[in-house]
Design a protein around this motif. Structure first.
Motif, PDB file in Angstrom:
ATOM      1  N   ASP A  87       0.808  -0.960   0.010  1.00 46.28           N
ATOM      2  CA  ASP A  87      -0.047  -0.086  -0.077  1.00 46.28           C
ATOM      3  C   ASP A  87       0.843   1.281  -0.125  1.00 46.28           C
ATOM      4  O   ASP A  87       0.729   2.162  -0.749  1.00 46.28           O
ATOM      5  N   LYS A  88       1.998   1.243   0.916  1.00 55.62           N
ATOM      6  CA  LYS A  88       2.783   2.219   0.935  1.00 55.62           C
ATOM      7  C   LYS A  88       3.485   2.735  -0.523  1.00 55.62           C
ATOM      8  O   LYS A  88       3.427   3.819  -1.166  1.00 55.62           O
ATOM      9  N   VAL A  89       4.101   1.552  -1.047  1.00 57.47           N
ATOM     10  CA  VAL A  89       4.617   1.562  -2.369  1.00 57.47           C
ATOM     11  C   VAL A  89       3.477   2.348  -3.723  1.00 57.47           C
ATOM     12  O   VAL A  89       3.672   3.008  -4.335  1.00 57.47           O
ATOM     13  N   LEU A  90       2.191   1.791  -3.548  1.00 61.14           N
ATOM     14  CA  LEU A  90       1.306   2.291  -4.347  1.00 61.14           C
ATOM     15  C   LEU A  90       0.915   3.527  -4.070  1.00 61.14           C
ATOM     16  O   LEU A  90       0.845   4.302  -5.194  1.00 61.14           O
ATOM     17  N   ALA A  91       0.723   4.122  -3.003  1.00 60.95           N
ATOM     18  CA  ALA A  91       0.519   5.548  -2.843  1.00 60.95           C
ATOM     19  C   ALA A  91       1.866   6.454  -3.243  1.00 60.95           C
ATOM     20  O   ALA A  91       1.459   7.258  -3.804  1.00 60.95           O
ATOM     21  N   LEU A  92       3.101   5.907  -3.031  1.00 66.63           N
ATOM     22  CA  LEU A  92       4.055   6.663  -3.455  1.00 66.63           C
ATOM     23  C   LEU A  92       3.968   6.746  -5.308  1.00 66.63           C
ATOM     24  O   LEU A  92       4.266   7.823  -5.670  1.00 66.63           O
ATOM     25  N   GLU A  93       3.743   5.577  -5.780  1.00 64.79           N
ATOM     26  CA  GLU A  93       3.667   5.435  -7.241  1.00 64.79           C
ATOM     27  C   GLU A  93       2.687   6.478  -8.042  1.00 64.79           C
ATOM     28  O   GLU A  93       2.921   6.746  -9.229  1.00 64.79           O
ATOM     29  N   ILE A  94       1.575   6.576  -7.086  1.00 63.12           N
ATOM     30  CA  ILE A  94       0.356   7.403  -7.818  1.00 63.12           C
ATOM     31  C   ILE A  94       0.709   8.800  -7.479  1.00 63.12           C
ATOM     32  O   ILE A  94      -0.133   9.852  -7.934  1.00 63.12           O
ATOM     33  N   GLY A  95       1.648   9.222  -6.831  1.00 65.21           N
ATOM     34  CA  GLY A  95       2.265  10.568  -6.637  1.00 65.21           C
ATOM     35  C   GLY A  95       2.375  11.170  -5.190  1.00 65.21           C
ATOM     36  O   GLY A  95       2.646  12.355  -4.958  1.00 65.21           O
ATOM     37  N   ALA A  96       1.982  10.466  -4.163  1.00 63.92           N
ATOM     38  CA  ALA A  96       2.000  11.007  -2.816  1.00 63.92           C
ATOM     39  C   ALA A  96       3.496  11.316  -2.500  1.00 63.92           C
ATOM     40  O   ALA A  96       4.501  10.486  -2.873  1.00 63.92           O
ATOM     41  N   ASP A  97       3.738  12.264  -1.587  1.00 63.22           N
ATOM     42  CA  ASP A  97       5.039  12.589  -1.341  1.00 63.22           C
ATOM     43  C   ASP A  97       5.564  11.987  -0.241  1.00 63.22           C
ATOM     44  O   ASP A  97       6.726  11.706   0.241  1.00 63.22           O
ATOM     45  N   ASP A  98       4.751  11.389   0.644  1.00 62.39           N
ATOM     46  CA  ASP A  98       4.965  10.651   2.031  1.00 62.39           C
ATOM     47  C   ASP A  98       3.778   9.790   2.392  1.00 62.39           C
ATOM     48  O   ASP A  98       2.555   9.962   1.831  1.00 62.39           O
ATOM     49  N   TYR A  99       4.083   8.948   3.216  1.00 60.55           N
ATOM     50  CA  TYR A  99       2.903   8.007   3.658  1.00 60.55           C
ATOM     51  C   TYR A  99       3.120   7.740   5.173  1.00 60.55           C
ATOM     52  O   TYR A  99       4.222   7.354   5.619  1.00 60.55           O
ATOM     53  N   MET A 100       1.972   7.696   6.071  1.00 61.42           N
ATOM     54  CA  MET A 100       1.994   7.483   7.304  1.00 61.42           C
ATOM     55  C   MET A 100       1.207   6.562   7.704  1.00 61.42           C
ATOM     56  O   MET A 100      -0.284   6.919   7.750  1.00 61.42           O
ATOM     57  N   PRO A 101       1.199   5.297   8.516  1.00 63.65           N
ATOM     58  CA  PRO A 101       0.377   4.366   8.847  1.00 63.65           C
ATOM     59  C   PRO A 101      -0.249   4.832  10.312  1.00 63.65           C
ATOM     60  O   PRO A 101       0.312   5.314  11.041  1.00 63.65           O
ATOM     61  N   LYS A 102      -1.591   4.666  10.433  1.00 66.71           N
ATOM     62  CA  LYS A 102      -2.314   4.963  11.807  1.00 66.71           C
ATOM     63  C   LYS A 102      -1.857   3.720  12.638  1.00 66.71           C
ATOM     64  O   LYS A 102      -1.851   2.553  12.380  1.00 66.71           O
TER      65      LYS A 102
END
Length: 232
Positions: A87-102
């Motif tokens: 999920d983290k990789v997917l978020a970055l690949e569609i353009g997110a600059d960072d990712y934080m899990p809750k």
């Protein structure tokens, strides 16, 4: 003026508590519980960064992220209860600059916001006397921060732009992953080479005509990447 944040989060308690704490840190925060409610504020173009929940009513957070990045180029940090690395990789690949899990700590979120903001505002690598690099069918205008392929504007995130400019400014030079992480994301991201690879994949999708025969961004096995050929 304080940095402006739009936070889209459907859990009211998280939104209210997070908004209050970020405001204490000096940010101006507008909170929304749905993407539809946030769209007018996003269209104003006044947000410096967007915090976006993955699970939103009526729309996928991934679709919302893609729309924000492609329409406005605003940096996005995605937050989600999903912790799978895919999920983290997917978020970055569609353009997110960072990712934080809750769940996440507000100190960490604040630090990541400031890191992404610094990265998006960092001066581009000097490209020599000409503000425009011409590399075969690709042009990079370092004054306008625009990239065009065969005359068509290519929408890039801030990180993708910095990666491309760093490599294209020195065609043929081999960059290690650590060097590219530092130039595009900053020292705080040392050790995030897999994150870098996700940005490279996303960049290739936007500028390479043949996904199986890369012309611009070449992999140097066990070392890193380089921009192929001089092309100038």
């Amino acid at each position: 003026m304080p940095d402006s944040i739009i936070w889209v989060e459907d859990e009211f308690k998280i939104l209210e508590e997070g908004k209050a704490m970020l405001e204490k840190e000096g940010f101006a925060v507008r909170g929304f519980q749905s993407f539809e409610e946030a769209k007018d504020s996003l269209a104003e173009g006044s947000a410096d960064i967007v915090i976006l929940d993955w699970m939103l009513p009526g729309i996928s957070g991934l679709d919302a992220c893609k729309w924000i990045v492609n329409t406005f180029g605003t940096p996005v940090i995605m937050v989600t209860a999903r912790s799978d690395e895919f999920d983290k990789v997917l978020a970055l690949e569609i353009g997110a600059d960072d990712y934080m899990p809750k769940p996440f700590g507000m100190r960490e979120l604040t630090a990541r916001i400031r890191t992404v903001l610094r990265r998006s505002r960092k001066a581009p690598v000097e490209a020599g006397p000409s503000p425009v690099l011409s590399l075969r069918e690709l042009t990079i205008d370092t004054e306008k921060h625009e990239v065009r392929l065969r005359g068509e504007l290519v929408p890039l995130t801030a990180t993708e732009y910095k990666l491309l400019l760093a490599m294209a400014s020195c065609p043929g030079r081999v960059f290690t992953r650590s060097q590219l992480v530092e130039s595009s994301m900053g020292e705080a991201y040392f050790g995030y080479e897999r994150t870098l690879d996700s940005h490279i994949r996303n960049l290739r999708k936007k500028i390479e005509a043949d996904p199986n025969n890369h012309e611009y961004i070449l992999t140097v096995y066990a070392v890193g990447y380089k921009f192929g050929g001089s092309g100038l």
